[in-house]
Scaffold this motif. Structure first.
Motif, mmCIF file in Angstrom:
data_model
loop_
_atom_site.group_PDB
_atom_site.id
_atom_site.type_symbol
_atom_site.label_atom_id
_atom_site.label_comp_id
_atom_site.label_asym_id
_atom_site.label_seq_id
_atom_site.Cartn_x
_atom_site.Cartn_y
_atom_site.Cartn_z
ATOM 1 N N GLY A 1 -74.235 -58.070 -70.713
ATOM 2 C CA GLY A 1 -73.097 -57.481 -70.373
ATOM 3 C C GLY A 1 -71.766 -57.638 -70.971
ATOM 4 N N SER A 2 -71.868 -58.284 -72.618
ATOM 5 C CA SER A 2 -70.645 -58.421 -73.344
ATOM 6 C C SER A 2 -70.705 -57.923 -74.682
ATOM 7 N N ALA B 1 -76.311 -55.995 -73.710
ATOM 8 C CA ALA B 1 -75.663 -56.846 -74.790
ATOM 9 C C ALA B 1 -75.287 -55.901 -76.000
ATOM 10 N N VAL B 2 -74.000 -56.013 -76.391
ATOM 11 C CA VAL B 2 -73.455 -55.173 -77.398
ATOM 12 C C VAL B 2 -72.993 -55.913 -78.604
ATOM 13 N N LEU B 3 -73.466 -55.711 -79.709
ATOM 14 C CA LEU B 3 -73.052 -56.106 -81.126
ATOM 15 C C LEU B 3 -72.198 -54.898 -81.624
ATOM 16 N N GLU B 4 -70.776 -55.404 -82.281
ATOM 17 C CA GLU B 4 -69.926 -54.364 -82.685
ATOM 18 C C GLU B 4 -69.879 -54.716 -84.145
ATOM 19 N N THR C 1 -65.870 -60.324 -73.887
ATOM 20 C CA THR C 1 -66.082 -61.069 -75.049
ATOM 21 C C THR C 1 -67.326 -61.973 -75.075
ATOM 22 N N ALA C 2 -68.348 -61.889 -75.808
ATOM 23 C CA ALA C 2 -69.464 -62.801 -75.641
ATOM 24 C C ALA C 2 -68.985 -64.373 -75.928
ATOM 25 N N LYS C 3 -69.293 -65.166 -75.134
ATOM 26 C CA LYS C 3 -68.862 -66.543 -75.364
ATOM 27 C C LYS C 3 -69.964 -67.379 -76.177
ATOM 28 N N VAL D 1 -62.282 -52.890 -87.435
ATOM 29 C CA VAL D 1 -61.307 -53.294 -86.280
ATOM 30 C C VAL D 1 -62.201 -53.189 -85.028
ATOM 31 N N HIS D 2 -62.079 -54.290 -84.132
ATOM 32 C CA HIS D 2 -62.318 -54.201 -82.682
ATOM 33 C C HIS D 2 -61.879 -53.164 -82.073
ATOM 34 N N ARG D 3 -62.994 -52.388 -81.429
ATOM 35 C CA ARG D 3 -62.526 -51.131 -80.849
ATOM 36 C C ARG D 3 -63.214 -51.384 -79.320
ATOM 37 N N LEU D 4 -64.107 -51.909 -79.065
ATOM 38 C CA LEU D 4 -64.785 -51.875 -77.733
ATOM 39 C C LEU D 4 -64.129 -53.167 -76.801
#
Length: 248
Positions: free
Chosen positions: A54-55, A31-34, A46-48, A38-41
């Protein structure tokens, strides 16, 4: 015990997102938190809901100067609340890609929150990315020091993208943290364009025949070799941190 790994550096452009991508390649369903302006990844799903394995879950930063002044400073204090709430809700390996100029603020909050997370069965580790410039090295030292009392593990990735880092300075900054290196890669423009389109997770899916039609058979081979080597080098640089993430 779920583990969280923060990827941090106050100086921009040193390769934090590349290291995050490498961790996502090395750890399945990470799981990735950014946290970024600006959204780069954007190559991630996208996590729902919550911290979906995996999001990527994106937290826009920072509070505008107008909002901070209008709220008497409360907007600045509260802008990381959603991130802290997300950390308390993790159930599996999670990486946090922290945008430039935000790392020190988040680590300051975690001085109080990390012990609470630990009591709840969640460990927090830190990866600091450094490059060959005084600002990045100085910031790295400050971040590592700020986390020394509460980080369950600390790692330093020396990225040679901006040149060779002085070994003695690097050793002094890293201290007791686990140190790895990512060597510099010089990619030709076509290879860079292919990498930008799909990032690390797109490399194994590349079709040589299609690349050959778009470029030439020889150039397609070079692109594949260069990008494969780059992907593997990034994954090797993050290996100790990735293993720590999944140990528990």
């Amino acid at each position: 015990m779920p583990r969280i790994l923060l990827v941090a550096q106050e100086t921009g452009g040193v390769g934090k997102s590349t290291i995050t991508r490498g961790l996502a390649e090395a750890v399945e369903d990470l799981a990735v938190l950014e946290i970024e302006s600006v959204h780069r990844l954007i190559e991630f799903r996208t996590a729902k809901t919550g911290n979906e394995p995996g999001s990527v879950r994106y937290f826009p930063m920072r509070a505008s100067r107008e909002a901070i002044e209008a709220s008497g400073g409360q907007a600045a204090r509260a802008e990381l609340d959603d991130v802290i709430n997300a950390l308390h809700a993790v159930t599996g390996p999670t990486v946090v890609d922290i945008g430039a100029n935000t790392s020190a603020s988040l680590l300051g909050i975690l001085a109080d929150e990390a012990p609470v997370l630990r009591e709840a069965g969640i460990e927090v580790g830190l990866v600091v990315v450094v490059a060959a410039e005084a600002g990045a090295l100085a910031d790295a030292g400050k971040l590592l020091h700020a986390a020394k009392d509460w980080a369950a593990a600390r790692f330093v990735v020396a990225n040679a993208v901006r040149g060779v880092i002085d070994p003695s300075l690097l050793k002094r900054v890293a201290g007791e943290a686990t140190l790895t290196h990512l060597r510099a890669f010089v990619l030709e423009p076509e290879a860079r364009s292919v990498l930008d389109a799909g990032q690390l997770r797109g490399v194994p899916k590349l079709d040589r025949a299609k690349l050959a039609k778009e470029t030439s058979p020889a150039q397609a081979g070079r692109i594949l070799r260069d990008l494969t080597a780059f992907r593997l080098a990034v994954m090797e640089a993050v290996k100790p941190a990735a293993l720590w993430l999944i140990e528990a």
